[in-house]
Scaffold this active site. Sequence first.
Site, PDB file in Angstrom:
ATOM      1  N   VAL A 178       6.732  49.231  12.817  1.00 24.62           N
ATOM      2  CA  VAL A 178       7.222  50.168  13.491  1.00 24.62           C
ATOM      3  C   VAL A 178       6.235  51.190  13.934  1.00 24.62           C
ATOM      4  O   VAL A 178       6.350  51.980  15.143  1.00 24.62           O
ATOM      5  CB  VAL A 178       8.308  50.031  12.896  1.00 24.62           C
ATOM      6  CG1 VAL A 178       9.809  51.734  13.872  1.00 24.62           C
ATOM      7  CG2 VAL A 178       9.598  48.973  13.072  1.00 24.62           C
ATOM      8  N   LEU A 202      18.918  48.092  20.510  1.00 26.71           N
ATOM      9  CA  LEU A 202      20.426  47.890  21.363  1.00 26.71           C
ATOM     10  C   LEU A 202      20.576  49.523  20.866  1.00 26.71           C
ATOM     11  O   LEU A 202      21.304  50.373  19.268  1.00 26.71           O
ATOM     12  CB  LEU A 202      21.099  47.293  20.423  1.00 26.71           C
ATOM     13  CG  LEU A 202      20.538  45.967  20.663  1.00 26.71           C
ATOM     14  CD1 LEU A 202      21.058  44.848  20.204  1.00 26.71           C
ATOM     15  CD2 LEU A 202      20.467  45.672  22.122  1.00 26.71           C
ATOM     16  N   LYS A 237      23.029  47.814   7.183  1.00 28.54           N
ATOM     17  CA  LYS A 237      23.668  47.886   8.287  1.00 28.54           C
ATOM     18  C   LYS A 237      25.791  47.948   8.480  1.00 28.54           C
ATOM     19  O   LYS A 237      25.999  49.115   9.350  1.00 28.54           O
ATOM     20  CB  LYS A 237      23.419  47.082  10.193  1.00 28.54           C
ATOM     21  CG  LYS A 237      22.079  46.914   9.670  1.00 28.54           C
ATOM     22  CD  LYS A 237      21.653  45.732  10.533  1.00 28.54           C
ATOM     23  CE  LYS A 237      19.412  45.163  10.382  1.00 28.54           C
ATOM     24  NZ  LYS A 237      19.188  44.340  10.952  1.00 28.54           N
ATOM     25  N   ALA A 244      18.670  47.521  16.209  1.00 31.45           N
ATOM     26  CA  ALA A 244      17.359  48.227  16.847  1.00 31.45           C
ATOM     27  C   ALA A 244      17.126  49.099  17.454  1.00 31.45           C
ATOM     28  O   ALA A 244      17.420  49.932  17.756  1.00 31.45           O
ATOM     29  CB  ALA A 244      15.808  46.274  17.299  1.00 31.45           C
TER      30      ALA A 244
END
Lengths: 384, 384
Positions: free
Chosen positions: A19, A175, A244, A173
Amino acid sequence: MPTPVKSVLPVVLLGCGGVGRYLLRHIVSCRPLHANQGVAIRVVGVADSSSLLVAEDVHSTGLDDALLTQLCAAKSAGSPLSSLLGRGHCQLFKNPEARGKVIDAATTLGRTTGLVLVDCSATYDTVSLLKDAVDHGCCVVLANKKPLTGAYEDFQKLVSNFRRIRFESTVGAGLPVIASVTRIIASGDPITRIVGSLSGTLGYVMSELEDGKKFSEVVKTAKSLGYTEPDPRDDLGGMDVARKALILARLLGQQISMESINVESLYPSELGPDAVSTKDFLESGLVQLDKSMEERIRAASSRGNVLRYVCEIESAGCQVGLKELPKDSALGRLRGSDNVVEIYSRCYQSSPLVIQGAGAGNDTTAAGVLADIIDLQDLFQTMA
Amino acid sequence: MPTPVKSVLPVVLLGCGGVGRYLLRHIVSCRPLHANQGVAIRVVGVADSSSLLVAEDVHSTGLDDALLTQLCAAKSAGSPLSSLLGRGHCQLFKNPEARGKVIDAATTLGRTTGLVLVDCSATYDTVSLLKDAVDHGCCVVLANKKPLTGAYEDFQKLVSNFRRIRFESTVGAGLPVIASVTRIIASGDPITRIVGSLSGTLGYVMSELEDGKKFSEVVKTAKSLGYTEPDPRDDLGGMDVARKALILARLLGQQISMESINVESLYPSELGPDAVSTKDFLESGLVQLDKSMEERIRAASSRGNVLRYVCEIESAGCQVGLKELPKDSALGRLRGSDNVVEIYSRCYQSSPLVIQGAGAGNDTTAAGVLADIIDLQDLFQTMA
């Protein structure tokens, strides 16, 4: 006439694996776009787990784009940051000095021009650094979920100045899940429930099972497609989804920790990493799970439902695991590896706000991080 | 310990019909929530089409919450703003003086504390006022689509300082469509296509037709449910969808105007408002459209598709009208009056980013406006 520079954002990047590398590439390739908007990102330092490459004078310059490009190539080839020494106006510090140098930059820049600490690592080791940086007035952008999912006090500290932190890429990610939840909260619309399929891997597995395939075969296919971690139990255990869910629950104001979340693992402890090797799990363990999974799918189907691996956050608590859902709901219709999140509130009561799309991948995750950095620009205005 | 006030946002509201009234109510009821975050919204003035009610000293105080609550009740009962005179420390100005007073406030506050002009009206008349306010350094928040869908120069002027304008509620009410598109653009991820069903009314009509009902009956039911404008042709003509499409296209950088958009009307000009009264249209006009609509639906169905009234924005141009879409796409699956938007980009290439939910209603629209106002807080910081 060129647009005058209105915001200069000095950035120190922690973690330059997948990333982080994509982020550096995006920053370099977006220079003309951001210049048009009067924004400049100045990468003053990049750290990996062992060292820090930092600009000679963090007050006035960043690492130049040629060096950042070489850095991406070096990391991609598995070379250490030290291989870049002598290629530009930069200095290299190894651990434990590296950490001290980041604190130095945070101290001097945090109270003057401002500094954004961007964490694209996947470790708990950055937490104390991030907390120190917050004390010095720095901004924080996270793709790393761990700093937000450890002790509640750490979460509280990091979000204490909520306008100085962004963490969109920790959930789904790129979104716009965190951004949407934050907007809904800011408008005083009380969120009553969030349900989501937040693992591309488990989303793929559950939708393939619906077609009558065997659990063991679907997991092996997912592994061969690169959808799973090297040991698929890292996905099947549900801990990544639980992290999450915890971030979303804490965002809604719940003062809970990982231990409070009911997490259903898709394998029993007898087949866990402590008992069985990855190879044995794949070759003989997985197949033992086929029958019970098949029965659960069939039972759900007989009620017109499908099974999805979801997180559910309500005021009553937070659950992560398999759930029977109507075939024609947003979650029930989900196919492939897309993520989907349903948000229920006063405004989205009978029919939820639904956000769906690719929720993983270095490119998408890095794009979310970059949007977060740019979103901080008003705190870095150099002129009216 | 109470949170110190970090941002005070002075606001002048233009338009206090449905959305504006809900906004004032939300502002008042969210006071404790926003105070917790160190944010205070100070409503210094409220204007309707004929007058302006303004605080006596716009520099130090706003209209108090009791007065704002009375104002909502008065407007709800159809009383004019002048009925509120004498109820608090406020002054009333009638047109044309009212406009001058807003400019006064914009001039004095715009360059000092800052001012947010919030347009919840539905008229083109506010455009010149908004442009003047932008010149004075004011921020602008719009639920009103018209200022962004007139001359391209007006759009350009209003968005010239892009961080000082928000217009989430012009497309899909409170749905985070503009916020998502803005984030994707900021991350350098090129958007190649946006397809959306952005009319709750036409979404409802098209999904009901799928069940074999007659077009004329479905439109009349939609009207009786309050889903349509008093003259349903205002929805069936597609101009409201075209305005939303134009805002999205311009946001993507297309320098186009309403005339460039190909808009398909669901009624022919022979049945338009110039030729036929609303009553006659409903009683004898609509039924003439049943057969051709039925044929189109049947033809689409024979190809496994459904018909949706959508806007499509691509680099090649912008279209608004009926389109055949796969039954199992996000748009094809849409039922009822929800809006849905699919965004395609490099990161969302094979499978789009989808946002779905209620895209109309005063409550939801006002919530989107309030989130936009709060999002401007970093430009109004009173302390570090």
